[in-house]
Design a protein around this motif. Structure first.
Motif, PDB file in Angstrom:
ATOM      1  N   ILE A 251      -0.729   4.106  -4.881  1.00  0.00           N
ATOM      2  CA  ILE A 251      -1.958   4.261  -4.957  1.00  0.00           C
ATOM      3  C   ILE A 251      -2.426   5.597  -3.901  1.00  0.00           C
ATOM      4  N   SER A 252      -3.466   6.234  -4.091  1.00  0.00           N
ATOM      5  CA  SER A 252      -3.969   7.227  -3.081  1.00  0.00           C
ATOM      6  C   SER A 252      -5.488   7.202  -2.984  1.00  0.00           C
ATOM      7  N   LEU A 253      -5.816   7.901  -1.751  1.00  0.00           N
ATOM      8  CA  LEU A 253      -7.275   8.006  -1.135  1.00  0.00           C
ATOM      9  C   LEU A 253      -7.624   9.235  -1.241  1.00  0.00           C
ATOM     10  N   LYS A 254      -8.545   9.994  -1.970  1.00  0.00           N
ATOM     11  CA  LYS A 254      -8.988  11.335  -1.714  1.00  0.00           C
ATOM     12  C   LYS A 254      -9.957  11.471  -0.839  1.00  0.00           C
ATOM     13  N   LEU A 255      -9.988  12.421   0.245  1.00  0.00           N
ATOM     14  CA  LEU A 255     -11.198  12.678   1.161  1.00  0.00           C
ATOM     15  C   LEU A 255     -11.120  14.284   0.885  1.00  0.00           C
TER      16      LEU A 255
ATOM     17  N   LEU B  47      -1.487   6.653   4.186  1.00  0.00           N
ATOM     18  CA  LEU B  47      -2.454   5.487   3.726  1.00  0.00           C
ATOM     19  C   LEU B  47      -2.175   4.047   4.094  1.00  0.00           C
TER      20      LEU B  47
ATOM     21  N   SER C  72      -1.767   8.986   0.965  1.00  0.00           N
ATOM     22  CA  SER C  72      -1.082   8.200   0.092  1.00  0.00           C
ATOM     23  C   SER C  72       0.246   7.680   0.847  1.00  0.00           C
TER      24      SER C  72
ATOM     25  N   GLU D  38      -5.227  14.137   0.193  1.00  0.00           N
ATOM     26  CA  GLU D  38      -4.985  12.958  -0.517  1.00  0.00           C
ATOM     27  C   GLU D  38      -4.210  12.231   0.439  1.00  0.00           C
TER      28      GLU D  38
ATOM     29  N   THR E 278       0.848  -1.245   0.129  1.00  0.00           N
ATOM     30  CA  THR E 278       0.091  -0.056   0.007  1.00  0.00           C
ATOM     31  C   THR E 278       0.935   1.270  -0.014  1.00  0.00           C
TER      32      THR E 278
END
Length: 419
Positions: free
Chosen positions: A379-383, A393, A389, A387, A374
């Motif tokens: 990869i990244s997750l945007k809220l 993350l 990452s 972001e 991870t």
């Protein structure tokens, strides 16, 4: 003095040693820390001032038991950049103040309910790779600073980089006596001399700078939209802070989450960020570069850290000195960072070794594997505008997995519970 004697947290350091050791810490954080104000379009002098003040506040809040230097936080770059482009820097400052205040509230909650939950949500099999990622994900930054990732690599940059890294690496294992505790400083000086010989340093800005100059103080403005854009960063800085405290604990051989306590270190960190927003500086955070210096030199004295903080404050008021330090070229910073970031990564592996993590248990193998992939996969997750990452993350994923494993254990559904 023995070749590899450990100087512990509370030990006093003679003045003839204190000054070069403090300069070494200031140089280690300088390159990365002043990059943030450049990206925000403000003078680095105010940042040098607040880094020093924030570090002294942190030392006071933690009762001198947690050696850490506070530098500029990169976690705020993306959301603050949005606010600055839409409303101006003053409104970003308002967001910094609110995030710092929320961090202080979180510290008070931890003080009330304790930090034992960390052992559940971040067991050694998860904490080890999370800490390793703090250094590993910065490895590209070190190479970039050195100019090694440019489309056309300048041979002069390579020479300066190799001189700096070579002195740091071989000095770390060859130097004896007092020289063995300042290999980073010696490497910086050697790299700077190499840069002078290669002709890649420009002193024009130093000549034009005033001898004395007041940092550019500003006051914040508050806007709900700007605050909401920046506020989710609290998730990032909390995870980052816990990781830094854990790796520092392993390096100095003390559990900083227990004494002085996570609540104290988290409060000191976030109070500094809140104060930074009130006077016009950038948010602060405990710095990985300085953790790396401690790992290399085995000098953990908070007096050395405090000395570096005082030097940073002095530099913020001396225009020519501040500008002279800013002439340290990227290949020198990159050469030092190559070693320091790697030391942090190795400290994560040390957690796994010292904790004797049993990879015969499925959960441990799964946790470490998923966290590493991870964090390193990109990869990244945007809220919203934040972001998640890399290490952050990976830390969130590791915490969720560990909590789920704990719940399944309580329900007696897992097949690898310890007897």
């Amino acid at each position: 003095m023995e070749a590899r004697k450990i100087i512990q947290v509370e030990e006093k350091v003679p003045i003839k040693m204190l000054i070069p050791l403090s300069i070494q810490h200031m140089f280690a954080m300088f390159g990365a820390s002043v990059l943030v104000p450049f990206l925000f379009g403000i003078s680095p002098a105010i940042v040098l001032f607040m880094n020093g003040v924030g570090t002294l506040i942190f030392i006071a809040v933690t009762k001198g038991k947690a050696p850490a230097y506070l530098g500029s936080s990169f976690a705020f770059l993306a959301p603050a950049g949005i606010v600055i482009s839409k409303m101006g820097y003053e409104y970003a400052l308002g967001g910094f103040v609110v995030v710092g205040f929320l961090g202080c509230v979180l510290a008070l909650i931890i003080y009330k309910f304790g930090s034992d939950w960390i052992d559940i949500v971040l067991p050694p099999a998860a904490m080890g790779p999370v800490v390793a990622l703090i250094g590993l994900e910065l490895s590209g930054t070190a190479a970039s600073n050195a100019g090694l990732l440019d489309e056309v690599v300048d041979p002069k940059n390579v020479i300066v980089f190799l001189v700096t890294l070579g002195v740091a690496v071989f000095g770390n294992i060859l130097f004896r006596g007092f020289l063995s505790v300042i290999p980073i400083l010696i490497a910086v000086v050697a790299g700077y001399v190499a840069a002078l010989c290669c002709g890649i340093i420009d002193f024009a800005a130093v000549a034009e700078a005033p001898i004395l100059a007041m940092p550019n103080f500003q006051t914040p403005k508050f806007n709900l939209e700007a605050i909401l854009i920046i506020m989710p960063v609290i998730l990032v800085i909390a995870s980052e802070h816990i990781g830094h405290q854990v790796v520092t604990s392993k390096i100095i051989g003390r559990d900083l989450l227990k004494d002085p306590g996570l609540h104290r270190s988290l409060f000191g960190d976030n109070f500094s960020t809140m104060l930074s927003g009130l006077i016009g500086s950038v948010p602060t955070t405990t710095y990985g570069e300085n953790i790396g210096v401690m790992a290399v030199t085995k000098v953990y004295s908070v007096r050395v850290i405090a000395g570096a903080a005082v030097l940073s404050i002095i530099c913020s008021f001396v225009g020519k000195l501040s500008m002279l330090i800013q002439t340290i070229p990227g290949p020198v910073i990159g050469g030092i960072s190559f070693l320091l970031y790697g030391m942090i990564g190795a400290s994560g592996l040390r957690i796994l070794v010292d904790s004797k993590v049993d990879y015969g248990r499925s959960r441990n193998l799964t946790l470490t594997s998923v966290i590493f992939v991870t964090g390193l996969s990109g990869i990244s997750l945007k809220l919203g505008n934040v972001e998640l990452s890399g290490m952050v993350l990976a830390c969130v994923v590791g915490m969720i997995l560990s909590l789920m494993f704990h719940i399944l254990d309580r329900l007696k559904l897992t097949n690898d519970q310890e007897e």
